[in-house]
Design an enzyme around this catalytic site. Sequence first.
Site, PDB file in Angstrom:
ATOM      1  N   GLY A  22     -53.843 -18.853   4.716  1.00 23.79           N
ATOM      2  CA  GLY A  22     -53.303 -19.938   5.406  1.00 23.79           C
ATOM      3  C   GLY A  22     -53.738 -20.270   6.665  1.00 23.79           C
ATOM      4  O   GLY A  22     -53.114 -20.930   7.751  1.00 23.79           O
ATOM      5  N   MET A  26     -50.619 -24.375  10.843  1.00 26.33           N
ATOM      6  CA  MET A  26     -50.184 -24.106  12.431  1.00 26.33           C
ATOM      7  C   MET A  26     -50.329 -22.518  12.680  1.00 26.33           C
ATOM      8  O   MET A  26     -50.655 -22.101  13.780  1.00 26.33           O
ATOM      9  CB  MET A  26     -48.768 -24.565  12.723  1.00 26.33           C
ATOM     10  N   GLY A  28     -51.554 -20.020  10.957  1.00 26.07           N
ATOM     11  CA  GLY A  28     -52.842 -19.399  10.371  1.00 26.07           C
ATOM     12  C   GLY A  28     -54.140 -19.642  11.281  1.00 26.07           C
ATOM     13  O   GLY A  28     -54.630 -18.796  11.990  1.00 26.07           O
ATOM     14  N   SER A 118     -38.913 -15.856   7.603  1.00 24.87           N
ATOM     15  CA  SER A 118     -38.239 -16.989   8.544  1.00 24.87           C
ATOM     16  C   SER A 118     -36.891 -16.568   8.690  1.00 24.87           C
ATOM     17  O   SER A 118     -36.300 -15.730   8.031  1.00 24.87           O
ATOM     18  CB  SER A 118     -38.264 -18.270   7.508  1.00 24.87           C
ATOM     19  N   SER A 119     -36.287 -17.094   9.960  1.00 17.44           N
ATOM     20  CA  SER A 119     -34.910 -16.876  10.074  1.00 17.44           C
ATOM     21  C   SER A 119     -33.753 -17.298   9.361  1.00 17.44           C
ATOM     22  O   SER A 119     -32.817 -16.727   9.314  1.00 17.44           O
ATOM     23  CB  SER A 119     -34.445 -17.102  11.705  1.00 17.44           C
ATOM     24  N   CYS A 120     -34.298 -18.007   8.359  1.00 18.69           N
ATOM     25  CA  CYS A 120     -33.276 -18.705   7.637  1.00 18.69           C
ATOM     26  C   CYS A 120     -33.013 -17.672   6.314  1.00 18.69           C
ATOM     27  O   CYS A 120     -32.034 -17.990   5.580  1.00 18.69           O
ATOM     28  CB  CYS A 120     -33.545 -20.067   7.171  1.00 18.69           C
ATOM     29  N   TYR A 147     -35.942 -21.768  -0.113  1.00 18.55           N
ATOM     30  CA  TYR A 147     -36.925 -21.092   0.849  1.00 18.55           C
ATOM     31  C   TYR A 147     -36.478 -20.029   1.124  1.00 18.55           C
ATOM     32  O   TYR A 147     -37.420 -19.164   1.136  1.00 18.55           O
ATOM     33  CB  TYR A 147     -37.236 -22.247   1.599  1.00 18.55           C
ATOM     34  N   LYS A 151     -38.558 -16.183   0.583  1.00 19.93           N
ATOM     35  CA  LYS A 151     -38.981 -15.445   1.788  1.00 19.93           C
ATOM     36  C   LYS A 151     -38.113 -14.023   1.619  1.00 19.93           C
ATOM     37  O   LYS A 151     -39.009 -12.964   1.893  1.00 19.93           O
ATOM     38  CB  LYS A 151     -38.631 -16.086   3.105  1.00 19.93           C
ATOM     39  N   PRO A 174     -40.024 -14.688  11.927  1.00 17.88           N
ATOM     40  CA  PRO A 174     -40.100 -15.324  13.075  1.00 17.88           C
ATOM     41  C   PRO A 174     -38.846 -16.466  13.054  1.00 17.88           C
ATOM     42  O   PRO A 174     -38.394 -16.855  11.900  1.00 17.88           O
ATOM     43  CB  PRO A 174     -41.369 -16.309  12.995  1.00 17.88           C
ATOM     44  N   ASN A 176     -37.868 -20.427  14.497  1.00 13.99           N
ATOM     45  CA  ASN A 176     -38.366 -21.863  14.602  1.00 13.99           C
ATOM     46  C   ASN A 176     -39.518 -21.741  15.344  1.00 13.99           C
ATOM     47  O   ASN A 176     -39.267 -21.661  16.277  1.00 13.99           O
ATOM     48  CB  ASN A 176     -37.242 -22.902  14.950  1.00 13.99           C
ATOM     49  N   HIS A 190     -40.290 -30.204  11.268  1.00 14.64           N
ATOM     50  CA  HIS A 190     -39.222 -29.576  11.805  1.00 14.64           C
ATOM     51  C   HIS A 190     -38.686 -30.521  13.144  1.00 14.64           C
ATOM     52  O   HIS A 190     -39.303 -31.475  13.378  1.00 14.64           O
ATOM     53  CB  HIS A 190     -39.597 -28.141  12.495  1.00 14.64           C
ATOM     54  N   ARG A 220     -30.752 -23.998  18.044  1.00 14.41           N
ATOM     55  CA  ARG A 220     -31.906 -23.246  17.660  1.00 14.41           C
ATOM     56  C   ARG A 220     -32.664 -22.511  18.481  1.00 14.41           C
ATOM     57  O   ARG A 220     -32.641 -22.923  19.843  1.00 14.41           O
ATOM     58  CB  ARG A 220     -32.720 -24.547  17.020  1.00 14.41           C
TER      59      ARG A 220
END
Length: 322
Positions: A22, A26, A28, A118-120, A147, A151, A174, A176, A190, A220
Amino acid sequence: MTEIRPLDPPFRLSGRRVFVAGHRGMVGSALVRRLAAEDCALLTVGRGTVDLRRQAETEEWMAAARPEVVFLAAARVGGILANSERPAEFIYDNLAIETNVIEAARRAGVAKLVFLGSSCIYPKFAEQPMREETLLTGALEPTNEPYAVAKIAGLVLCRAYRRQYGCDFVSAMPTNLYGPGDNFDLRSSHVLPALIRKIDAAAQSGADTVEIWGSGTPRREFLHVDDLADGLVHLAKRYSGEMHVNLGIGEDVTIAELAQTIARIVGFEGRFVYDATKPDGTPRKLLDVTRMSALGWRARIPLEEGIRQAWSWYRENVAEAA
Ligand code: GFB
């Protein structure tokens, strides 16, 4: 929390073949910039050559390229609206990429893999700040459940491969992210790049108002992607373990505060109008970064400085190119 110490001696990156999956995204591209300081042989492959959603293509390329280290930064990502409108792509693409790259890495004998979540992944109403142990203790936020499930599957894959095959695969979660190379498209981005774009446009045109989605009250936490890349390299060198590790700055702001900060930087003096027809999503998602601190790492780029940088990247690369 079980005690956690940085690996000593650290896992060696120098002299090794390191694959950034990737590399055009952003995250990668930030990793590629960061790894330039590590004296390793960088491997990348374009989407036109290998589609990581295709198992045979992925396994064939990995067997031939023989990476020793993998940073799995390839993913289908987007903001709250893109997640709600294209849930199938968010779960399918991410599951396919993860399973293919992780299995291909095992087959190719990769010595270390760093997976990005992801934190979600944490429950919608998780206790704040969210500790790694909060995983799977409650229902997820509906706007990004597909999503998040993908993850969660990725980090459980790493854990299972460690247990069954002894693979040194670790997972970073990570918060956001933002920074150079971000997506500034208003339907799929985002909040931070969206507000840079909208507020910058209003400041340029002299408009009185800027529309903010939702109520402006959700909180956030924002991590600059160069800090993230540095944290991922630190994890690769200094961590080996089953538990995923949160990566954040340990502070958050409301969306309204974020908008005010961007307005100050950009020079917008008008008002904000809140669009209640758009979703708020999770009320708050602040990460507990105790584990990462114990590993000897912390974020360095303050939010305001990071926003200034992201705004000038936007002016040079997006606004002026339009
Ligand atoms: O960043 P964002 O799209 O995603 O939205 P999430 C954060 C908050 O900002 C929400 C509000 O409350 C939005 O309603 N917001 C206000 C805006 N104005 C805007 C705008 O113009 N654009 C956008 N995009 N938001 C995503 C997840 O959640 O975050 C993913 O969907 C992933 O799964 C990612 O975890 C990091 O923070 O709500």
